[in-house]
Design a protein around this motif. Structure first.
Motif, PDB file in Angstrom:
ATOM      1  N   CYS A 150      47.096  50.584  29.188  1.00  0.00           N
ATOM      2  CA  CYS A 150      47.610  50.093  27.903  1.00  0.00           C
ATOM      3  C   CYS A 150      46.486  49.397  27.139  1.00  0.00           C
ATOM      4  CB  CYS A 150      48.796  49.156  28.122  1.00  0.00           C
ATOM      5  SG  CYS A 150      48.404  47.712  29.110  1.00  0.00           S
ATOM      6  N   GLN A 151      46.832  48.844  26.013  1.00  0.00           N
ATOM      7  CA  GLN A 151      45.863  48.125  25.200  1.00  0.00           C
ATOM      8  C   GLN A 151      46.133  46.627  25.297  1.00  0.00           C
ATOM      9  OE1 GLN A 151      47.003  50.807  21.897  1.00  0.00           O
ATOM     10  NE2 GLN A 151      44.883  50.489  21.244  1.00  0.00           N
ATOM     11  N   ASN A 152      45.045  45.845  25.227  1.00  0.00           N
ATOM     12  CA  ASN A 152      45.213  44.396  25.208  1.00  0.00           C
ATOM     13  C   ASN A 152      45.429  43.925  23.761  1.00  0.00           C
ATOM     14  OD1 ASN A 152      42.666  44.407  24.023  1.00  0.00           O
ATOM     15  ND2 ASN A 152      41.613  43.642  25.833  1.00  0.00           N
ATOM     16  N   VAL A 153      45.476  42.630  23.548  1.00  0.00           N
ATOM     17  CA  VAL A 153      45.766  42.103  22.213  1.00  0.00           C
ATOM     18  C   VAL A 153      44.690  42.448  21.187  1.00  0.00           C
ATOM     19  CG1 VAL A 153      47.216  40.231  23.044  1.00  0.00           C
ATOM     20  CG2 VAL A 153      44.770  39.849  22.780  1.00  0.00           C
ATOM     21  N   ILE A 156      43.167  49.061  32.211  1.00  0.00           N
ATOM     22  CA  ILE A 156      43.976  49.530  33.347  1.00  0.00           C
ATOM     23  C   ILE A 156      44.279  48.295  34.183  1.00  0.00           C
ATOM     24  CG2 ILE A 156      44.009  50.854  35.480  1.00  0.00           C
ATOM     25  CD1 ILE A 156      42.206  52.889  34.139  1.00  0.00           C
ATOM     26  N   THR A 157      45.570  48.073  34.429  1.00  0.00           N
ATOM     27  CA  THR A 157      45.992  46.967  35.291  1.00  0.00           C
ATOM     28  C   THR A 157      46.470  47.558  36.611  1.00  0.00           C
ATOM     29  OG1 THR A 157      46.654  45.654  33.380  1.00  0.00           O
ATOM     30  CG2 THR A 157      47.538  44.991  35.528  1.00  0.00           C
ATOM     31  N   LYS A 158      45.799  47.165  37.700  1.00  0.00           N
ATOM     32  CA  LYS A 158      46.186  47.601  39.046  1.00  0.00           C
ATOM     33  C   LYS A 158      46.925  46.442  39.705  1.00  0.00           C
ATOM     34  CE  LYS A 158      42.134  48.393  40.818  1.00  0.00           C
ATOM     35  NZ  LYS A 158      41.048  48.892  41.692  1.00  0.00           N
ATOM     36  N   THR A 159      48.072  46.728  40.303  1.00  0.00           N
ATOM     37  CA  THR A 159      48.839  45.719  41.018  1.00  0.00           C
ATOM     38  C   THR A 159      49.224  46.303  42.367  1.00  0.00           C
ATOM     39  OG1 THR A 159      49.755  45.009  38.901  1.00  0.00           O
ATOM     40  CG2 THR A 159      50.828  44.177  40.874  1.00  0.00           C
ATOM     41  N   TRP A 160      49.064  45.516  43.445  1.00  0.00           N
ATOM     42  CA  TRP A 160      49.385  46.007  44.778  1.00  0.00           C
ATOM     43  C   TRP A 160      49.832  44.858  45.661  1.00  0.00           C
ATOM     44  CZ3 TRP A 160      44.609  45.234  42.788  1.00  0.00           C
ATOM     45  CH2 TRP A 160      43.750  44.387  43.465  1.00  0.00           C
ATOM     46  N   GLY A 161      50.554  45.218  46.722  1.00  0.00           N
ATOM     47  CA  GLY A 161      51.006  44.201  47.659  1.00  0.00           C
ATOM     48  C   GLY A 161      52.083  44.724  48.587  1.00  0.00           C
ATOM     49  N   GLN A 201      44.518  43.316  39.235  1.00  0.00           N
ATOM     50  CA  GLN A 201      43.165  43.380  38.696  1.00  0.00           C
ATOM     51  C   GLN A 201      43.185  44.168  37.398  1.00  0.00           C
ATOM     52  OE1 GLN A 201      40.420  45.694  41.052  1.00  0.00           O
ATOM     53  NE2 GLN A 201      38.638  44.719  40.122  1.00  0.00           N
ATOM     54  N   ASP A 202      42.468  43.694  36.391  1.00  0.00           N
ATOM     55  CA  ASP A 202      42.333  44.381  35.108  1.00  0.00           C
ATOM     56  C   ASP A 202      40.959  45.023  35.014  1.00  0.00           C
ATOM     57  OD1 ASP A 202      44.854  43.665  34.234  1.00  0.00           O
ATOM     58  OD2 ASP A 202      44.149  41.891  33.171  1.00  0.00           O
TER      59      ASP A 202
END
Length: 116
Positions: free
Chosen positions: A29-32, A38-43, A54-55
């Motif tokens: 996505c786009q930031n402001v 790209i935002t990666k999320t894991w867990g 992480q961005d």
């Protein structure tokens, strides 16, 4: 004078994967400021705490898209399966077998004591 940011919502993407109790999410996505991220999320879906995030910043859409596709391929090579995302809270695969509670006949009535 401030420059107006143009958001290309039609190009934004999100993918979710799971493997056992692990989850992984990618969001393009786009930031402001209108820059591509790209935002990666894991867990883990079962441990306390949300996990990590992480961005990754990119100068243009094509560079971000190329990296996004490489990250998708990496998840699939590592055995993750794509998650449809309809349920936000259930990341456990449907084929998981949970222990069944004891049947009515096998339950102890109040006051009974089991030695085993």
């Amino acid at each position: 004078m401030l420059e107006q940011t143009i958001y290309r919502l039609d190009l934004w993407q999100e993918c979710k994967w799971q493997r056992h109790t692990r989850f992984y999410t990618l969001r393009l996505c786009q930031n402001v400021f209108g820059e591509w991220v790209i935002t990666k999320t894991w867990g883990s879906a079962v441990k306390k705490g949300f996990g990590k995030s992480q961005d990754l910043d990119f100068s243009d859409y094509q560079a971000a898209l190329d990296n996004y596709q490489k990250l998708q391929q990496r998840r699939e090579k590592r055995g993750y399966t794509r998650f449809d995302g309809k349920s936000r809270y259930c990341l456990i695969p449907a084929q998981t077998i949970f222990p069944q509670p004891p049947s009515r006949e096998n339950r102890l009535s109040p006051g009974q004591l089991s030695l085993f």
